[in-house]
Design a protein around this motif. Structure first.
Motif, short mmCIF file in Angstrom:
data_model
loop_
_atom_site.label_atom_id
_atom_site.label_comp_id
_atom_site.label_asym_id
_atom_site.label_seq_id
_atom_site.Cartn_x
_atom_site.Cartn_y
_atom_site.Cartn_z
N PHE A 91 -15.11 -27.78 -2.91
CA PHE A 91 -13.68 -28.04 -3.41
C PHE A 91 -12.48 -27.51 -2.31
O PHE A 91 -12.71 -26.58 -1.70
CB PHE A 91 -13.47 -27.50 -4.64
N SER A 135 -4.07 -37.30 -7.19
CA SER A 135 -4.80 -37.61 -8.41
C SER A 135 -4.52 -36.29 -9.52
O SER A 135 -3.75 -35.37 -9.18
CB SER A 135 -6.45 -37.06 -8.10
N GLU A 142 -6.13 -33.89 -10.97
CA GLU A 142 -6.52 -32.50 -10.56
C GLU A 142 -5.66 -31.79 -9.86
O GLU A 142 -5.40 -30.55 -9.96
CB GLU A 142 -8.09 -32.60 -10.21
N TYR A 187 -10.01 -29.27 -6.40
CA TYR A 187 -10.48 -30.49 -6.56
C TYR A 187 -11.44 -31.01 -5.56
O TYR A 187 -11.64 -30.46 -4.44
CB TYR A 187 -9.31 -31.53 -6.47
N ASN A 188 -12.21 -32.15 -5.64
CA ASN A 188 -13.22 -32.65 -4.81
C ASN A 188 -12.53 -33.62 -3.96
O ASN A 188 -11.84 -34.34 -4.55
CB ASN A 188 -14.20 -33.46 -5.65
N SER A 248 -13.28 -37.26 -4.09
CA SER A 248 -12.82 -37.83 -5.54
C SER A 248 -11.27 -38.14 -5.28
O SER A 248 -10.76 -39.23 -6.14
CB SER A 248 -13.06 -37.07 -6.50
N ALA A 249 -10.68 -37.07 -4.63
CA ALA A 249 -9.15 -37.55 -4.65
C ALA A 249 -8.74 -38.79 -3.83
O ALA A 249 -8.01 -39.47 -4.22
CB ALA A 249 -8.48 -36.32 -4.22
N TRP A 277 -9.32 -41.83 -6.24
CA TRP A 277 -8.02 -42.24 -6.82
C TRP A 277 -6.99 -42.79 -6.18
O TRP A 277 -6.34 -43.75 -6.63
CB TRP A 277 -7.64 -40.65 -7.51
N PRO A 286 -10.49 -39.62 -15.06
CA PRO A 286 -10.60 -38.05 -14.73
C PRO A 286 -11.84 -37.96 -13.76
O PRO A 286 -12.50 -38.86 -13.52
CB PRO A 286 -11.11 -37.57 -16.21
N GLU A 287 -11.48 -36.81 -13.05
CA GLU A 287 -12.20 -36.53 -11.93
C GLU A 287 -13.82 -36.62 -12.28
O GLU A 287 -14.57 -37.15 -11.30
CB GLU A 287 -12.06 -35.03 -11.17
N SER A 288 -14.25 -36.19 -13.37
CA SER A 288 -15.76 -36.15 -13.67
C SER A 288 -16.31 -37.43 -13.79
O SER A 288 -17.47 -37.69 -13.94
CB SER A 288 -15.86 -35.24 -15.12
N ARG A 290 -14.85 -40.44 -12.31
CA ARG A 290 -14.61 -41.15 -11.22
C ARG A 290 -16.05 -41.85 -10.48
O ARG A 290 -16.57 -40.83 -9.89
CB ARG A 290 -13.69 -40.45 -10.08
#
Length: 231
Positions: free
Chosen positions: A120, A132, A134, A141-142, A145-146, A149, A209-211, A213
């Motif tokens: 992260f 994003s 988060e 944050y990952n 994943s960001a 987004w 949400p990140e989880s 995505r």
């Protein structure tokens, strides 16, 4: 000094390793006593932001071509363990025949994978309208994943002609807390512009949400992006 000692050397080391048809090509870096000069591919057509300023909104056919190129280039970056962390319309450069290339890797970084999990990030970077939830909440944050987004924000902007979480042109709104409040309220689609259900579903799935995505592979297999590009 932080830029010269940390971010610039990192950017140069990263762009040297990236060779992809949808990533701006690096040629060389010349260092003088006062400045660094980086020679890179010239985007004769400007940026995606320039195109949006001229056309205001893109058809789904046009947006699909650009979005597929963006996701393909981002998949390549992630496969090389590189996160961009500043994807936005200004950093997507346009070349001949509707060719989009990712540029400006100033906030990019390598990431490690430990036991199948991505390390992260904790650095707050990027533009408020594209980052994003988060990150806005100042959580670790990952970075992959960001990036995803931000791609959702870019697709929204292409097909609707506006950012999903807009600053409304007022300088007092250009704050982290302002965007945090907008993002926490959730995504709202404009009612004055009709887009296909498939495109709307993709945006909704990406801007979650990140989880929840999706991964890039899932996005590439999405019905909207994988459909015939000529439609």
């Amino acid at each position: 000094m932080l830029f010269q000692k940390k971010f610039l050397p990192r950017e140069i080391n990263i762009v040297k390793t990236l060779r992809h048809p949808n990533i701006v090509q690096y040629f060389q870096c010349i260092e003088t006593n006062r400045r660094f000069i980086i020679a890179m591919e010239y985007a004769q057509t400007g940026s995606l932001l320039d195109l949006m300023a001229m056309k205001h909104v893109l058809s789904e056919t046009e947006a699909r071509v650009f979005f597929r190129q963006l996701i393909g280039a981002l998949q390549f970056c992630h496969s090389k363990f590189i996160a961009h962390r500043d994807l936005k319309l200004e950093n997507l450069l346009l070349f001949w025949e509707n060719c989009l290339k990712i540029g400006d890797f100033g906030f990019a970084r390598h990431f490690d994978v430990d036991d199948g999990s991505t390390t992260f990030s904790s650095t707050f970077c990027g533009s408020n309208a594209y980052i994003s939830p988060e990150i806005l909440h100042q959580r670790s944050y990952n970075p992959l994943s960001a990036d995803i987004w931000a791609c959702g924000v870019i697709l929204f902007a292409m097909v609707f002609g506006k950012l999903p979480f807009d600053d409304s042109g007022s300088i007092q709104h250009l704050t982290q807390n302002y965007f945090l409040q907008l993002v926490d309220k959730g995504l709202v689609f404009p009612i004055d512009k009709k887009i296909s259900v498939e495109c709307k579903n993709l945006i909704t799935n990406v801007m979650t949400p990140e989880s929840m995505r999706p991964k890039i592979r899932s996005i590439l297999n999405d019905p909207w992006i994988s459909s015939n590009l000529e439609k």
